[in-house]
Design a protein around this motif. Structure first.
Motif, PDB file in Angstrom:
ATOM      1  N   ILE A   1       0.827  -1.211   0.000  1.00 24.67           N
ATOM      2  CA  ILE A   1       0.000   0.000   0.000  1.00 24.67           C
ATOM      3  C   ILE A   1       0.855   1.252   0.000  1.00 24.67           C
ATOM      4  N   ARG A   2       0.230   2.350  -0.428  1.00 26.08           N
ATOM      5  CA  ARG A   2       0.860   3.674  -0.337  1.00 26.08           C
ATOM      6  C   ARG A   2      -0.094   4.578   0.421  1.00 26.08           C
ATOM      7  N   TRP A   3       0.405   5.148   1.503  1.00 27.97           N
ATOM      8  CA  TRP A   3      -0.371   6.054   2.357  1.00 27.97           C
ATOM      9  C   TRP A   3      -0.468   7.437   1.716  1.00 27.97           C
ATOM     10  N   PRO A   4      -1.393   8.264   2.152  1.00 26.39           N
ATOM     11  CA  PRO A   4      -1.522   9.621   1.586  1.00 26.39           C
ATOM     12  C   PRO A   4      -0.238  10.450   1.698  1.00 26.39           C
ATOM     13  N   ASP A   5       0.563  10.198   2.746  1.00 27.14           N
ATOM     14  CA  ASP A   5       1.804  10.972   2.901  1.00 27.14           C
ATOM     15  C   ASP A   5       2.934  10.446   2.020  1.00 27.14           C
TER      16      ASP A   5
ATOM     17  N   VAL B   1      -7.893 -11.338   2.258  1.00 28.60           N
ATOM     18  CA  VAL B   1      -7.724  -9.910   1.957  1.00 28.60           C
ATOM     19  C   VAL B   1      -8.281  -9.586   0.571  1.00 28.60           C
ATOM     20  N   LYS B   2      -8.193 -10.548  -0.337  1.00 24.78           N
ATOM     21  CA  LYS B   2      -8.707 -10.343  -1.698  1.00 24.78           C
ATOM     22  C   LYS B   2     -10.212 -10.074  -1.717  1.00 24.78           C
ATOM     23  N   ASP B   3     -10.911 -10.473  -0.663  1.00 25.68           N
ATOM     24  CA  ASP B   3     -12.350 -10.215  -0.569  1.00 25.68           C
ATOM     25  C   ASP B   3     -12.655  -8.791  -0.099  1.00 25.68           C
ATOM     26  N   TYR B   4     -11.642  -8.088   0.389  1.00 22.35           N
ATOM     27  CA  TYR B   4     -11.858  -6.771   0.991  1.00 22.35           C
ATOM     28  C   TYR B   4     -11.142  -5.630   0.280  1.00 22.35           C
ATOM     29  N   LEU B   5     -10.057  -5.947  -0.418  1.00 24.18           N
ATOM     30  CA  LEU B   5      -9.253  -4.919  -1.080  1.00 24.18           C
ATOM     31  C   LEU B   5      -8.997  -5.320  -2.528  1.00 24.18           C
ATOM     32  N   VAL B   6      -8.800  -4.320  -3.384  1.00 26.58           N
ATOM     33  CA  VAL B   6      -8.552  -4.556  -4.807  1.00 26.58           C
ATOM     34  C   VAL B   6      -7.267  -3.827  -5.209  1.00 26.58           C
ATOM     35  N   PRO B   7      -6.310  -4.531  -5.843  1.00 25.69           N
ATOM     36  CA  PRO B   7      -5.106  -3.850  -6.317  1.00 25.69           C
ATOM     37  C   PRO B   7      -5.476  -2.728  -7.286  1.00 25.69           C
ATOM     38  N   GLY B   8      -4.828  -1.591  -7.120  1.00 24.61           N
ATOM     39  CA  GLY B   8      -5.084  -0.430  -7.963  1.00 24.61           C
ATOM     40  C   GLY B   8      -6.185   0.475  -7.434  1.00 24.61           C
ATOM     41  N   ALA B   9      -6.926   0.013  -6.441  1.00 27.00           N
ATOM     42  CA  ALA B   9      -8.019   0.810  -5.881  1.00 27.00           C
ATOM     43  C   ALA B   9      -7.500   1.756  -4.805  1.00 27.00           C
ATOM     44  N   ARG B  10      -8.191   2.880  -4.694  1.00 25.77           N
ATOM     45  CA  ARG B  10      -7.906   3.862  -3.637  1.00 25.77           C
ATOM     46  C   ARG B  10      -9.086   3.871  -2.679  1.00 25.77           C
ATOM     47  N   TYR B  11      -8.768   3.930  -1.393  1.00 25.89           N
ATOM     48  CA  TYR B  11      -9.792   3.944  -0.348  1.00 25.89           C
ATOM     49  C   TYR B  11      -9.534   5.119   0.583  1.00 25.89           C
ATOM     50  N   PRO B  12     -10.586   5.836   0.989  1.00 25.28           N
ATOM     51  CA  PRO B  12     -10.386   6.828   2.047  1.00 25.28           C
ATOM     52  C   PRO B  12      -9.722   6.133   3.234  1.00 25.28           C
ATOM     53  N   VAL B  13      -8.912   6.865   3.963  1.00 27.99           N
ATOM     54  CA  VAL B  13      -8.118   6.260   5.041  1.00 27.99           C
ATOM     55  C   VAL B  13      -8.994   5.456   5.995  1.00 27.99           C
TER      56      VAL B  13
ATOM     57  N   GLN C   1      -1.444  10.022   9.550  1.00 33.72           N
ATOM     58  CA  GLN C   1      -1.715  10.690   8.280  1.00 33.72           C
ATOM     59  C   GLN C   1      -2.267  12.091   8.524  1.00 33.72           C
ATOM     60  N   PRO C   2      -1.956  13.017   7.630  1.00 36.34           N
ATOM     61  CA  PRO C   2      -2.474  14.376   7.769  1.00 36.34           C
ATOM     62  C   PRO C   2      -4.013  14.365   7.725  1.00 36.34           C
ATOM     63  N   PRO C   3      -4.641  15.229   8.493  1.00 34.28           N
ATOM     64  CA  PRO C   3      -6.106  15.267   8.514  1.00 34.28           C
ATOM     65  C   PRO C   3      -6.661  15.891   7.232  1.00 34.28           C
ATOM     66  N   ASP C   4      -6.929  15.054   6.256  1.00 33.61           N
ATOM     67  CA  ASP C   4      -7.456  15.495   4.969  1.00 33.61           C
ATOM     68  C   ASP C   4      -8.603  14.563   4.596  1.00 33.61           C
ATOM     69  N   PRO C   5      -9.827  15.064   4.522  1.00 32.24           N
ATOM     70  CA  PRO C   5     -10.966  14.189   4.234  1.00 32.24           C
ATOM     71  C   PRO C   5     -10.905  13.552   2.840  1.00 32.24           C
ATOM     72  N   ASP C   6     -10.077  14.099   1.952  1.00 37.81           N
ATOM     73  CA  ASP C   6      -9.945  13.547   0.603  1.00 37.81           C
ATOM     74  C   ASP C   6      -8.757  12.597   0.462  1.00 37.81           C
TER      75      ASP C   6
END
Length: 95
Positions: free
Chosen positions: A8-12, A25-37, A80-85
């Motif tokens: 994974i890559r965090w917002p920072d 984990v494959k049932d919950y996450l998708v490679p290439g997808a972005r999720y709000p923190v 992570q910095p407090p950023d809703p996006d």
């Protein structure tokens, strides 16, 4: 029991290679997808809890590595910095 890593890559910009003792984990996450923190943490929490319970069902004890990974994810999310996006990118799976 097949294990995997999800990268994974965090917002920072920090990257983590996260461990799971199960492919669930494959049932919950998708490679290439972005999720709000918060959504990422929730999905990771659910996936790693299920994975740990699968280990417990098979070996009689929960998976301390999965639970430790969850704690590490929660700690990184808190930094992570407090950023809703802000989003977490699931880069790849490694089996």
């Amino acid at each position: 029991m097949p294990e995997m890593r999800f990268n994974i890559r965090w917002p920072d910009g920090a990257r983590d290679s996260c461990y799971s003792p199960s492919l669930v984990v494959k049932d919950y996450l998708v490679p290439g997808a972005r999720y709000p923190v918060d959504a990422f943490v929730g999905r990771a929490r659910e996936a790693l809890t299920v994975a740990s319970e699968r280990v417990k069902a098979r070996y009689g004890v929960p998976c301390s590595l999965a639970l430790g990974q969850l704690r590490a994810i929660e700690a990184a999310a808190a930094r992570q910095p407090p950023d809703p996006d802000a989003t977490v990118l699931v880069e790849t799976f490694e089996e």
